[in-house]
Scaffold this motif. Structure first.
Motif, mmCIF file in Angstrom:
data_model
loop_
_atom_site.group_PDB
_atom_site.id
_atom_site.type_symbol
_atom_site.label_atom_id
_atom_site.label_comp_id
_atom_site.label_asym_id
_atom_site.label_seq_id
_atom_site.Cartn_x
_atom_site.Cartn_y
_atom_site.Cartn_z
ATOM 1 N N PRO A 62 5.384 11.845 2.195
ATOM 2 C CA PRO A 62 4.127 12.025 2.694
ATOM 3 C C PRO A 62 2.937 10.932 2.652
ATOM 4 O O PRO A 62 3.258 10.172 1.613
ATOM 5 C CB PRO A 62 3.380 13.433 2.066
ATOM 6 C CG PRO A 62 4.087 13.318 0.748
ATOM 7 C CD PRO A 62 5.740 12.669 0.921
ATOM 8 N N ILE A 63 2.369 10.843 3.788
ATOM 9 C CA ILE A 63 1.158 9.802 3.318
ATOM 10 C C ILE A 63 -0.227 10.488 3.932
ATOM 11 O O ILE A 63 0.124 11.037 5.109
ATOM 12 C CB ILE A 63 1.451 8.538 3.956
ATOM 13 C CG1 ILE A 63 0.402 7.449 3.606
ATOM 14 C CG2 ILE A 63 1.570 8.621 5.395
ATOM 15 C CD1 ILE A 63 0.702 5.888 3.765
ATOM 16 N N LEU A 64 -1.330 10.465 3.337
ATOM 17 C CA LEU A 64 -2.485 11.113 3.802
ATOM 18 C C LEU A 64 -3.057 10.181 4.798
ATOM 19 O O LEU A 64 -3.607 9.037 4.715
ATOM 20 C CB LEU A 64 -3.228 11.298 2.556
ATOM 21 C CG LEU A 64 -4.720 12.143 3.112
ATOM 22 C CD1 LEU A 64 -4.356 13.466 3.549
ATOM 23 C CD2 LEU A 64 -5.443 12.069 1.664
ATOM 24 N N ALA A 65 -3.109 10.712 6.152
ATOM 25 C CA ALA A 65 -3.646 9.852 7.242
ATOM 26 C C ALA A 65 -5.007 9.778 7.296
ATOM 27 O O ALA A 65 -6.016 8.998 7.545
ATOM 28 C CB ALA A 65 -3.167 10.012 8.499
ATOM 29 N N PHE A 119 4.418 11.982 7.822
ATOM 30 C CA PHE A 119 5.587 11.648 7.088
ATOM 31 C C PHE A 119 5.850 10.248 7.491
ATOM 32 O O PHE A 119 5.753 9.864 8.305
ATOM 33 C CB PHE A 119 6.829 12.519 7.349
ATOM 34 C CG PHE A 119 6.999 13.437 6.259
ATOM 35 C CD1 PHE A 119 7.964 13.583 5.571
ATOM 36 C CD2 PHE A 119 6.027 14.627 6.003
ATOM 37 C CE1 PHE A 119 8.209 14.542 4.359
ATOM 38 C CE2 PHE A 119 6.269 15.451 5.256
ATOM 39 C CZ PHE A 119 7.278 15.612 4.151
ATOM 40 N N TYR A 120 6.314 9.490 6.322
ATOM 41 C CA TYR A 120 6.485 8.056 6.349
ATOM 42 C C TYR A 120 7.772 7.417 5.623
ATOM 43 O O TYR A 120 8.124 8.035 4.675
ATOM 44 C CB TYR A 120 5.142 7.561 5.669
ATOM 45 C CG TYR A 120 5.053 6.032 5.920
ATOM 46 C CD1 TYR A 120 4.499 5.506 7.034
ATOM 47 C CD2 TYR A 120 5.290 5.130 4.732
ATOM 48 C CE1 TYR A 120 4.257 4.009 7.475
ATOM 49 C CE2 TYR A 120 4.978 3.801 5.001
ATOM 50 C CZ TYR A 120 4.563 3.250 6.218
ATOM 51 O OH TYR A 120 4.580 1.905 6.361
ATOM 52 N N LYS A 125 8.742 1.015 6.420
ATOM 53 C CA LYS A 125 7.365 0.796 6.877
ATOM 54 C C LYS A 125 6.830 1.460 8.223
ATOM 55 O O LYS A 125 6.391 0.955 9.278
ATOM 56 C CB LYS A 125 6.822 -0.424 6.605
ATOM 57 C CG LYS A 125 7.103 -1.101 5.339
ATOM 58 C CD LYS A 125 6.187 -1.817 4.851
ATOM 59 C CE LYS A 125 6.486 -2.660 3.440
ATOM 60 N NZ LYS A 125 6.850 -1.524 2.308
ATOM 61 N N LYS A 126 7.363 2.741 8.476
ATOM 62 C CA LYS A 126 7.190 3.372 9.884
ATOM 63 C C LYS A 126 6.977 5.105 9.660
ATOM 64 O O LYS A 126 7.852 5.597 8.943
ATOM 65 C CB LYS A 126 7.882 3.214 10.774
ATOM 66 C CG LYS A 126 9.482 3.487 10.661
ATOM 67 C CD LYS A 126 10.339 3.085 11.848
ATOM 68 C CE LYS A 126 11.650 3.567 11.525
ATOM 69 N NZ LYS A 126 12.626 3.408 12.613
ATOM 70 N N SER A 127 6.417 5.668 10.499
ATOM 71 C CA SER A 127 6.355 7.025 10.562
ATOM 72 C C SER A 127 7.616 7.752 10.796
ATOM 73 O O SER A 127 8.475 6.874 11.215
ATOM 74 C CB SER A 127 5.402 7.520 11.571
ATOM 75 O OG SER A 127 5.596 7.285 12.954
#
Length: 147
Positions: A62-65, A119-120, A125-127
């Protein structure tokens, strides 16, 4: 929403103490601290769902957008809070998490908010798509089953 209803809608919750160091010059918990509360319950949710284990194994996680918070009542030291989390709007590469912070001393809602989690693939380096087993774990957790 009453405190007793939080467990029904927010399947992951944490009880924490408000600490003196979270207070600001206006003698209430600083607004930035609420985002740490959200982070605490978000990470507890990720651990229950197996997200952190998946990230460790695959470098996809996960990454918080984006995130937001609506403040409803000031928190002060001393207090005990319940922080709850719930997930919806699951899409191919993202989902939305909802949060609530409830003051036990004041018996009221102190804040609510949400965060968009994408999700990353940290290596490329991409979704990335949310893994199917994570989606299934979310669905089980939201339905009241243990994960």
């Amino acid at each position: 929403m009453a405190l007793q209803d939080m467990d029904k809608q927010y399947p992951v919750s944490l009880k924490q103490s408000v600490i003196w160091g979270d207070m600001d010059a206006f003698e209430h918990v600083n607004n930035t601290v609420y985002f740490r509360y959200f982070e605490d319950v978000r990470m507890a949710t990720f651990i229950r769902l197996g997200v952190m284990e998946h990230l460790k194994e695959t470098k996809v996680g996960p990454i918080l957008a984006s995130t937001r918070c609506d403040f409803r009542a000031p928190l002060n030291f001393p207090d005990e809070i319940i922080i709850g989390a719930w997930i919806d709007q699951i899409a191919e590469k993202r989902f939305t998490m909802h949060y609530r912070v409830h003051s036990l001393t004041q018996n009221c809602l102190a804040a609510e908010g949400e965060g968009l989690v994408v999700f990353y693939d940290y290596e490329n380096k991409k979704s990335s798509a949310v893994p199917q087993h994570i989606v299934q774990n979310i669905e089980r957790l939201q339905a009241g089953f243990s994960v």
